[in-house]
Design a protein around this motif. Structure first.
Motif, PDB file in Angstrom:
ATOM      1  N   GLY A 324       0.800  -1.211   0.000  1.00 14.76           N
ATOM      2  CA  GLY A 324       0.000   0.000   0.000  1.00 14.76           C
ATOM      3  C   GLY A 324       0.834   1.262   0.000  1.00 14.76           C
ATOM      4  N   LEU A 325       0.357   2.270   0.728  1.00 16.39           N
ATOM      5  CA  LEU A 325       0.950   3.612   0.693  1.00 16.39           C
ATOM      6  C   LEU A 325       1.901   3.900   1.851  1.00 16.39           C
ATOM      7  N   ALA A 326       2.139   2.919   2.730  1.00 20.64           N
ATOM      8  CA  ALA A 326       3.023   3.173   3.873  1.00 20.64           C
ATOM      9  C   ALA A 326       3.690   1.888   4.331  1.00 20.64           C
ATOM     10  N   TRP A 327       4.938   2.019   4.772  1.00 20.50           N
ATOM     11  CA  TRP A 327       5.690   0.882   5.306  1.00 20.50           C
ATOM     12  C   TRP A 327       6.417   1.314   6.566  1.00 20.50           C
ATOM     13  N   ILE A 328       6.260   0.534   7.649  1.00 22.46           N
ATOM     14  CA  ILE A 328       6.981   0.743   8.903  1.00 22.46           C
ATOM     15  C   ILE A 328       7.738  -0.548   9.173  1.00 22.46           C
ATOM     16  N   GLY A 329       9.040  -0.549   8.927  1.00 21.42           N
ATOM     17  CA  GLY A 329       9.841  -1.754   9.098  1.00 21.42           C
ATOM     18  C   GLY A 329      10.275  -1.945  10.541  1.00 21.42           C
ATOM     19  N   LEU A 330      10.204  -3.183  11.025  1.00 22.95           N
ATOM     20  CA  LEU A 330      10.546  -3.510  12.413  1.00 22.95           C
ATOM     21  C   LEU A 330      11.879  -4.252  12.472  1.00 22.95           C
ATOM     22  N   ASP A 331      12.394  -4.418  13.706  1.00 25.11           N
ATOM     23  CA  ASP A 331      13.738  -4.975  13.861  1.00 25.11           C
ATOM     24  C   ASP A 331      13.773  -6.499  13.783  1.00 25.11           C
ATOM     25  N   ARG A 332      12.702  -7.096  13.325  1.00 24.89           N
ATOM     26  CA  ARG A 332      12.722  -8.525  13.013  1.00 24.89           C
ATOM     27  C   ARG A 332      12.620  -8.639  11.496  1.00 24.89           C
TER      28      ARG A 332
END
Length: 379
Positions: A324-332
């Motif tokens: 989609g229009l947004a990505w929030i990448g995590l530490d896994r």
């Protein structure tokens, strides 16, 4: 024959009884002489013949047998009339009137308490959003509409507006290829129809947009068409302190720096329970609007086309990009919070491991992110 049977069936009870008496009474008379009176007759005949035999032979006439009477037809009753089945009950009235549910959903959406898509139907996602709003406002978190909720959110005025389809809207549309390889060749994964564009712009499902505007030429009404839509008043989230993802409820909640609940969004979770990091606190490492997507065939082993491609592909940005229009990448590795091209499926279908929101909810959240922001995953 049918008329005869009907006449018999229509006879009064006494006549019907007489008809049965004729049939069965005749049989009784002919059974009785043969079985009961015959021995007595034989004795009398034998004695008479013996006395008359002294004077010579005497011929004793034997009466001819009585021919049996023709069998009488047995009356046949009328068939029973067909049983009329009762009509099914009419559909139950919605527990919440559509206009009231619609107004409450619009006002919840304005305050960052999302029901997913605004549709005027009161279900579990609406109840969860309302319960979160009640918790924020210090009220019992029942998820039920009461007088306090009606006073704050239930006014049906001021929740609708209109929008005129523009030529620029049509110019912004892009194809949506069916194959991964063709998608990778596009410059942008934009909206494929005006219906899809307006539904996302105004936080509604496409079916809702059609119900609100049944005379519009969907899916692509021409420029100049005026349609009715919810009056959305987007505002930025306040500074945040943490995110909580509740796996069982399939919801994401955001908290302000004072610890107060400030936002609630429905989300989809991983289909594989082993990929649900329950009880862990993850950290944000990267965030972006309009992200590209890297297609990895190993993540789509069930897709014959993906297996055949056998290599990674770059999928261009846009609302129909897989994240989609947004990505929030995590530490896994491989884990993140992101948008979706299919808002109708949020909290219903499950993902490969990420936490999926509607595009409009994901955009609100990504704009409030910072490095090392905590994401607590609860059971």
């Amino acid at each position: 024959m049918t008329e005869t049977l009907h006449r018999i069936a229509d006879m009064p009870n006494s006549a019907a009884e007489n008809r049965f008496a004729i049939v069965f009474g005749y049989r009784l008379r002919h059974i009785c002489p043969m079985n009961v009176r015959r021995p007595f007759r034989l004795v009398v005949v034998a004695l008479g013949a013996a006395f008359l035999g002294l004077a010579g032979c005497v011929h004793v006439p034997v009466p001819p047998p009585v021919p049996p009477a023709a069998p009488q037809p047995i009356p046949v009753p009328h068939p029973l009339p067909p049983v009329v089945q009762p009509l099914p009950p009419p559909p139950a009235e919605p527990s919440v009137p559509v206009d009231v549910a619609f107004a409450i959903q619009v006002r919840l959406d304005r305050e960052h308490f999302s029901t997913g898509g605004i549709d005027g139907r009161w279900g579990s996602k609406s109840e969860k959003a309302l319960a979160a709003w009640q918790k924020k406002n210090g009220k019992p978190a029942t998820g039920q509409i009461d007088e306090a909720v009606m006073a704050a959110l239930g006014d049906t005025n001021g929740v609708m507006t209109t929008y005129a389809v523009a030529a620029a809207d049509h110019a912004a549309l892009t194809p949506y290829p069916s194959s991964w390889l063709e998608r990778s060749l596009q410059e942008r994964m934009g909206f494929a129809s005006i219906e899809e564009m307006l539904a996302e712009k105004f936080h509604v499902y496409r079916a809702t947009l059609r119900r609100l505007n049944p005379d519009a030429a969907w899916p692509d009404p021409p420029a100049g068409t005026v349609v009715a839509v919810p009056l959305i008043k987007a505002k930025a989230l306040p500074p945040l302190s943490k995110i909580e993802i509740r796996l069982e409820q399939r919801t994401l909640r955001a908290y302000g720096t004072n610890g107060q609940l400030v936002a609630h969004f429905p989300c989809s979770i991983a289909a594989d329970k082993a990929k649900r990091p329950a009880g862990e606190t993850l950290r944000v490492v990267v965030w972006a609007e309009n992200p590209e997507y890297t297609f990895d065939p190993e993540l789509f082993a069930e897709d014959p086309e993906a297996v055949a491609i056998g290599k990674k592909l770059r999928i261009p940005p846009g609302p129909n990009n897989p994240v989609g229009l947004a990505w929030i990448g995590l530490d896994r590795p491989g884990y993140g919070i992101h948008g979706s091209p299919s808002p109708e499926d949020i909290s219903k279908t499950e993902s490969h491991g990420c936490f999926r929101l509607t595009n409009w909810d994901a955009l609100q959240l990504v704009r409030a992110m910072r490095k090392d922001f905590p994401v607590v995953v609860l059971p």
